[in-house]
Structures are given as C-alpha cells and as structure tokens.
Design an enzyme around this catalytic site. Structure first.
Site, PDB file in Angstrom:
ATOM      1  N   ASP A  11      -1.140  22.718  20.592  1.00 30.36           N
ATOM      2  CA  ASP A  11      -2.176  23.691  20.243  1.00 30.36           C
ATOM      3  C   ASP A  11      -3.390  23.486  21.158  1.00 30.36           C
ATOM      4  O   ASP A  11      -3.803  22.351  21.419  1.00 30.36           O
ATOM      5  CB  ASP A  11      -2.592  23.530  18.781  1.00 30.36           C
ATOM      6  CG  ASP A  11      -3.351  24.739  18.264  1.00 30.36           C
ATOM      7  OD1 ASP A  11      -2.802  25.454  17.409  1.00 30.36           O
ATOM      8  OD2 ASP A  11      -4.488  24.966  18.729  1.00 30.36           O
ATOM      9  N   ILE A  12      -3.960  24.583  21.627  1.00 34.38           N
ATOM     10  CA  ILE A  12      -5.084  24.516  22.566  1.00 34.38           C
ATOM     11  C   ILE A  12      -6.350  23.970  21.901  1.00 34.38           C
ATOM     12  O   ILE A  12      -7.213  23.407  22.578  1.00 34.38           O
ATOM     13  CB  ILE A  12      -5.297  25.907  23.213  1.00 34.38           C
ATOM     14  CG1 ILE A  12      -5.951  25.792  24.579  1.00 34.38           C
ATOM     15  CG2 ILE A  12      -6.042  26.856  22.301  1.00 34.38           C
ATOM     16  CD1 ILE A  12      -5.828  27.048  25.437  1.00 34.38           C
ATOM     17  N   ASN A  46       0.334  29.812   8.533  1.00 35.29           N
ATOM     18  CA  ASN A  46      -0.654  30.786   8.089  1.00 35.29           C
ATOM     19  C   ASN A  46      -0.013  32.170   8.136  1.00 35.29           C
ATOM     20  O   ASN A  46       0.638  32.519   9.122  1.00 35.29           O
ATOM     21  CB  ASN A  46      -1.879  30.745   8.998  1.00 35.29           C
ATOM     22  CG  ASN A  46      -2.620  29.417   8.896  1.00 35.29           C
ATOM     23  OD1 ASN A  46      -2.629  28.786   7.846  1.00 35.29           O
ATOM     24  ND2 ASN A  46      -3.230  28.995   9.981  1.00 35.29           N
ATOM     25  N   GLY A  96      -5.292  33.156   6.988  1.00 32.75           N
ATOM     26  CA  GLY A  96      -5.934  32.580   8.168  1.00 32.75           C
ATOM     27  C   GLY A  96      -5.129  32.725   9.448  1.00 32.75           C
ATOM     28  O   GLY A  96      -5.380  32.033  10.430  1.00 32.75           O
ATOM     29  N   GLN A  97      -4.159  33.672   9.450  1.00 32.53           N
ATOM     30  CA  GLN A  97      -3.347  33.849  10.663  1.00 32.53           C
ATOM     31  C   GLN A  97      -4.141  34.584  11.731  1.00 32.53           C
ATOM     32  O   GLN A  97      -4.772  35.612  11.463  1.00 32.53           O
ATOM     33  CB  GLN A  97      -2.066  34.633  10.332  1.00 32.53           C
ATOM     34  CG  GLN A  97      -1.113  34.707  11.517  1.00 32.53           C
ATOM     35  CD  GLN A  97       0.233  35.329  11.166  1.00 32.53           C
ATOM     36  OE1 GLN A  97       0.441  35.809  10.050  1.00 32.53           O
ATOM     37  NE2 GLN A  97       1.143  35.337  12.134  1.00 32.53           N
ATOM     38  N   HIS A 101       4.534  31.010  13.723  1.00 34.66           N
ATOM     39  CA  HIS A 101       4.450  29.653  14.260  1.00 34.66           C
ATOM     40  C   HIS A 101       4.272  28.645  13.133  1.00 34.66           C
ATOM     41  O   HIS A 101       3.591  28.915  12.146  1.00 34.66           O
ATOM     42  CB  HIS A 101       3.323  29.516  15.283  1.00 34.66           C
ATOM     43  CG  HIS A 101       2.008  30.056  14.831  1.00 34.66           C
ATOM     44  ND1 HIS A 101       1.717  31.409  14.827  1.00 34.66           N
ATOM     45  CD2 HIS A 101       0.902  29.452  14.352  1.00 34.66           C
ATOM     46  CE1 HIS A 101       0.494  31.592  14.373  1.00 34.66           C
ATOM     47  NE2 HIS A 101      -0.029  30.420  14.067  1.00 34.66           N
ATOM     48  N   LEU A 102       4.890  27.496  13.336  1.00 37.13           N
ATOM     49  CA  LEU A 102       4.789  26.380  12.400  1.00 37.13           C
ATOM     50  C   LEU A 102       3.861  25.348  13.029  1.00 37.13           C
ATOM     51  O   LEU A 102       4.158  24.800  14.095  1.00 37.13           O
ATOM     52  CB  LEU A 102       6.193  25.794  12.186  1.00 37.13           C
ATOM     53  CG  LEU A 102       6.350  24.609  11.238  1.00 37.13           C
ATOM     54  CD1 LEU A 102       5.929  24.979   9.813  1.00 37.13           C
ATOM     55  CD2 LEU A 102       7.815  24.133  11.236  1.00 37.13           C
ATOM     56  N   HIS A 103       2.699  25.115  12.385  1.00 38.37           N
ATOM     57  CA  HIS A 103       1.794  24.061  12.854  1.00 38.37           C
ATOM     58  C   HIS A 103       2.366  22.708  12.452  1.00 38.37           C
ATOM     59  O   HIS A 103       2.766  22.519  11.294  1.00 38.37           O
ATOM     60  CB  HIS A 103       0.421  24.181  12.191  1.00 38.37           C
ATOM     61  CG  HIS A 103      -0.385  25.377  12.592  1.00 38.37           C
ATOM     62  ND1 HIS A 103      -1.348  25.335  13.567  1.00 38.37           N
ATOM     63  CD2 HIS A 103      -0.383  26.659  12.140  1.00 38.37           C
ATOM     64  CE1 HIS A 103      -1.919  26.527  13.698  1.00 38.37           C
ATOM     65  NE2 HIS A 103      -1.343  27.347  12.836  1.00 38.37           N
TER      66      HIS A 103
END
Ligand code: 5GP
Ligand code: ZN
Length: 122
Positions: A33-34, A93, A99-100, A106-108
């Site tokens: 993640d950036i 999310n 909060g998307q 995507h899976l954090h």
C-alpha cells in the site's frame, strides 16, 4: 479477463502505474500500500476487475478463497511475526460507508509490531 481502463488498480495490474509487488500469479496480484497504516501493509487484488465485495457472486468464491488463503502466507513472507504473539489483520472496505476509496476489490493485509497508526485504511 474483465478490466476497467480508468481503474487505478487495473493500471497497476497492467504495469502502467508502478507498484512494489509482493506476489503475482495469473489470477491475483499483491503489492504494498502506498500509504501504509501498519509496519507491514499490502493489498491482495484479483486481476479481474470486480468493483466491490458486495458485487461478488458464487462464481467468485474460488478467487475470494484464494485471496484469503494467500493472506497469511504472504504476511509471513513480508515479515509478519508467526504464532499467537505475531499475526495480522485483514480488512475489506465496501462502499462509501465502508470507507472504500478504490473501486477494485482489495483485501488489506496489515501486520507488524504495534503500535499501528490509529487511523485504519478507509
Ligand atoms: P480503500 O480505502 O479503497 O479500502 O483502500 C485503498 C487503498 O489503496 C488505500 O490504502 C491507498 O493508500 C491505496 N492506494 C491508492 N492508490 C494507490 C496506488 O497508486 N498505489 C498503491 N500501492 N496503493 C494505492
Ligand atoms: Zn480495476
């Protein structure tokens, strides 16, 4: 495979936006993640453009299961500590209230010694 030319994660899959890759195969990509919210924070995405979890169907169970099974393995490879003392957190999310921000499923995967940033992604 289904792609959206305006989707930032489809561009990362295509390589037109660079990313720090964690894992890749024909169906999924994982990359850091950036804006990490924990010492280890990467995303696992399907290469198929699925906008959000709420739009998945029973046809997507294989890829969703694969993402979940990959998560602990990739977390360990990325430096997450094993066992009960270590571990990781998974987060999806969904939609604005969830909060998307990026509408490509995507899976954090979050891990590493605490404290983490109080603000979780989304
Ligand atoms: P969401 O809030 O949609 O669940 O999470 C989107 C995540 O994607 C955020 O944590 C954000 O930091 C990350 N992100 C957004 N744009 C980029 C990008 O261009 N590259 C990478 N590596 N991560 C991104
Ligand atoms: Zn996409």
């Amino acid at each position: 495979m289904n792609h959206d030319p305006d989707c930032i994660f489809c561009k990362i899959i295509a390589g037109t936006i660079p990313s720090k890759k964690v894992y890749e195969d024909e169906e999924v990509l994982a990359f850091h993640d950036i804006h990490p919210a924990a010492p280890i924070h990467f995303l696992i995405i399907p290469k198929q453009h699925i906008p959000m979890l709420a739009q998945t169907t029973m046809e997507n169970t294989q890829i969703l299961g694969k993402m979940m099974v990959l998560a602990p393995k990739l977390a360990l490879e990325a430096g997450a500590r094993p066992g009960k003392e270590g571990g990781f957190k998974l987060l999806v999310n969904n939609g604005a209230d969830g909060g998307q921000e990026v509408y490509h499923l995507h899976l954090h995967v979050l891990a590493g010694p605490r404290p983490w940033k109080h603000e979780l992604p989304g």
